[in-house]
Design an enzyme around this catalytic site. Sequence first.
Site, PDB file in Angstrom:
ATOM      1  CE  LYS B  74      -8.553 -34.298  23.374  1.00  0.00           C
ATOM      2  NZ  LYS B  74      -8.937 -33.163  24.222  1.00  0.00           N
ATOM      3  CB  SER B 149     -12.831 -33.442  24.671  1.00  0.00           C
ATOM      4  OG  SER B 149     -11.577 -32.795  24.749  1.00  0.00           O
ATOM      5  CB  SER B 174     -10.593 -31.659  27.498  1.00  0.00           C
ATOM      6  OG  SER B 174     -11.751 -31.120  26.931  1.00  0.00           O
TER       7      SER B 174
END
Lengths: 463, 470
Positions: B74, B149, B174
């Site tokens: 990420k 996210s 997330s």
Amino acid sequence: MKVMIGLEIHCQLSTKTKLFCSDSIENAEPNKNVCPVCLGFPGSKPKINKKALDYGIMVALALNCKINKSMFFSRKSYFYPDMAKNYQITQYEIPLAVDGFLETEDGKIRIRRIHLEEDPAKLLHVGGDITSAKYVLVDYNRAGVPLLEIVTEPDFTSPKQVREFLEKLSSILEHLGVYDSSREASLRVDANISLEGGERIEIKNISGFADVEKALNYEIVRQKGLLRMNVKIERETRHYDAERRITKSLRKKEYEEDYGYIFDPDLPEIEITEDWIKQIKANMPELPHDRVKRFVSMYGLNEYQAKVIVYTDKYLADFFEECCKSYKKPTEAAKWIITYLLKSLNWHGISIRQSKIKPKDFVEFLELIDKKVITERYAKELIKDYVDTGVSPRKIVESKLTKIDDSQLEKIIEDVIKENSKAVEEYRTGKTKALEFLIGVVLSKTNKQADPKKIREMLLKKI
Amino acid sequence: MVISKDQKLCDKMKSVKEFLQRAKAGDIDIEDFLSKVLEKTEKIQEKYQPFITINKKIEGKFSKKLFGLPISVKDCICTKDIQTTAGSKILEGYMPPFDASCIAKIKKEGGFILGKTAQDEFGFGTFCTNCAYVVPKNPYDVERSCGGSSGGAGCITAAADFPHIAIAESTGGSITAPAAFTGTIGLTPTYGRVSRFGLIDYANSMDKIGVIAKEVFDVAFMFSIIAGYDPLDSTSQKLPEEDFTKYLDKDVKGMKIGVPKEYFGEGVDERIAKLVWQKIKQLESLGAHYEEISLPMTKYAIPAYYIIAVSEASTNLAKYCGMRYGATEEIKGNFEEFFAKVRSKNFGEEAKRRIILGTYARMAGYRDAYYLKALKIRTKIIQEFKQAFKKFDVLAAPSMPVLPLRFDEIAKLKPIENYMMDILTIAPNMAGIPMISLPAGFINGLPAGLHLMADHFQEGKLITTAGAIE
């Protein structure tokens, strides 16, 4: 008119590394002692330096404070170019310690709180001062240096008392070994001052105890003037211009600044256990207060002498004790240190540690007086040269006594008599001052290498 | 040393387990394998856009435990010399000078950093649509969101036709949201179990680095590598290192499962609830017991979470001002004007909204009513979970209240409706307890997720339970 003064003192702790990273706090080229943590790089995380906590606890104990059993760090948010993260890691709700005091000659000063925080970066204002600079350079070497903030109650009644307090505090910090007074701006003071009938004025960021006193004296005169003319004194932050010795307005303070404090979620609660405090107590060095008492009982100094030596700075007290190891008349040593050595150091604006004065040389100097090799009057002159050059008094005296032999001196004296017939005439008519003048001329012609006593004798023979 | 290579191996091999076995046996030419993986990644990128940055430099020591296994990361996790933006324009071009601690561990074990996955800017979103660069598209339906996210992490995990594991991050859900929306498995560890050093902060007291993968084994395997104490993160927990794959050998017999009724209430798609119940019944058939319970504090979680999260986020984002790194602008005017220009131009709308909300919640006068009160609610929520875990080994619930939403539906959501989508994930995330999301089944070809939660540091129980019904 009643004056009320309170202080916020920021003291850089002399740990090896910064408060939240492992960078050195030593002086270095700008932006050398930096890393992702103190530069606030994304993803970096602070890590508390335990040594700074130890130091903080020591100071809190020395200032008779209550130490909180658990403490937190908070984020104080404001945007400023000296802030790597645009927030400062400090302590807010629960500081390291509260409710202490320190005695001064004119009464007790209460300590409201003591907390740890990180120093912001250093700003260099180029082409002007804080209000007029064209641009600013940022040195992050200072960012993250551990600061201990000591906040007093507004208990001071005069600038003189403030200075005494600061000197005493500085001596305590030095005795604890947590602070290095020789570092630039290692102790900075924000002073809040109000006069009866006026609002509180804050003078920010003054370094140097003499400057604090001067700034406050200036403020009192300024505010009294305003009050006399019936001008309202409004809350304001001012800045001390050390060169012009005046304070200048930085900003009006219509409201409290809002720093939006939150707990720093990167730093968990720290517990300060009884054991931790006990351990620190067990290893506390001798404090100035106890040292003064010891100087009185051990060396026979009077209290005044002991206080001057101990509170001027720790290194002067160390110097005195070192001298006393080989010199057996401590009161005599104290007299010469306080009356003449200190005066000379002050004149040069340096501390004993910054000077080249060594205990061994100073003891020899005292012995020269004791053995009447030099007169006291000459000794007073000699000490100035000593502080000035760092050449040991014994060497100065020896060189003066040996460099010019009698025949050379005689020749010089004859020349001086010839060149200054007017003065010679005056002396003969009874003006004894003329003799002193002639001695001075001879002395300067020998580059102060001859003994004034001898010059006097030889001169008298000739005229 | 060149051992016999099966050139087609790369195309056939899909699972991490198989890759590790073959790599260990020396059957794989790693460099060749990785260049094929990169070709495939480019194709996936064209179709679904999971990456902000693809790392095309195949270099490093591909041995140890990972043998060059492709790992996507990420974008909020710092990777040395690989662009790291946390999904924000304000960090465009930023090359971190150091690796996050979890990345250092992955590199040490011979992992290959495949690239940096797309996310909502700084993690501010539930659907991975608050993106400054690319919005990942759901491989099950490109008109739909991957969840957020960590949307890019879910997207590449679902789309990858090669062995791969994603490193993701969760603050309020997330990891769970994208795992549920992309039919993958997402483990959000206990707060403090994986070092946050090198993680670009959203809300430090709740940020957790975790894993998204295709199989429970992959998740347990990667979690074993990245978990552990790190002196660089003061909130990191001192626990011994463990091989979490061993929990796959245990069974669920006698396990007690709590089913909190608040997690099946209003706003939760009944079809998803039904699938979740089927899974709970499946666990029962394997010897577990379940019981319905109530967690009444749940309703306070969303407001309290958003207050704490935006308060912390608004201080974290203060450092981005164009002075030291990241986006900058022409130097003009005083520093305040300059900072304002950099920040106005380079932060997205949601980032600005959260900065303003956070600054407000921290202000003198409001601080007691909002920020400090929210902290108290968090403590109560933790206590409520602790109480439940005295009786239950795991709690089971739906992962998300809805199926993957269409982008046009998301665009119509008001901020408050948007925040409500986190209703099932916020409380456990606030409490810092570990959770795993795994597929519960499909509805009209779209994946739905089962959420399992356990007490602090009980990731093992989650792995055992998830493994039993995978």
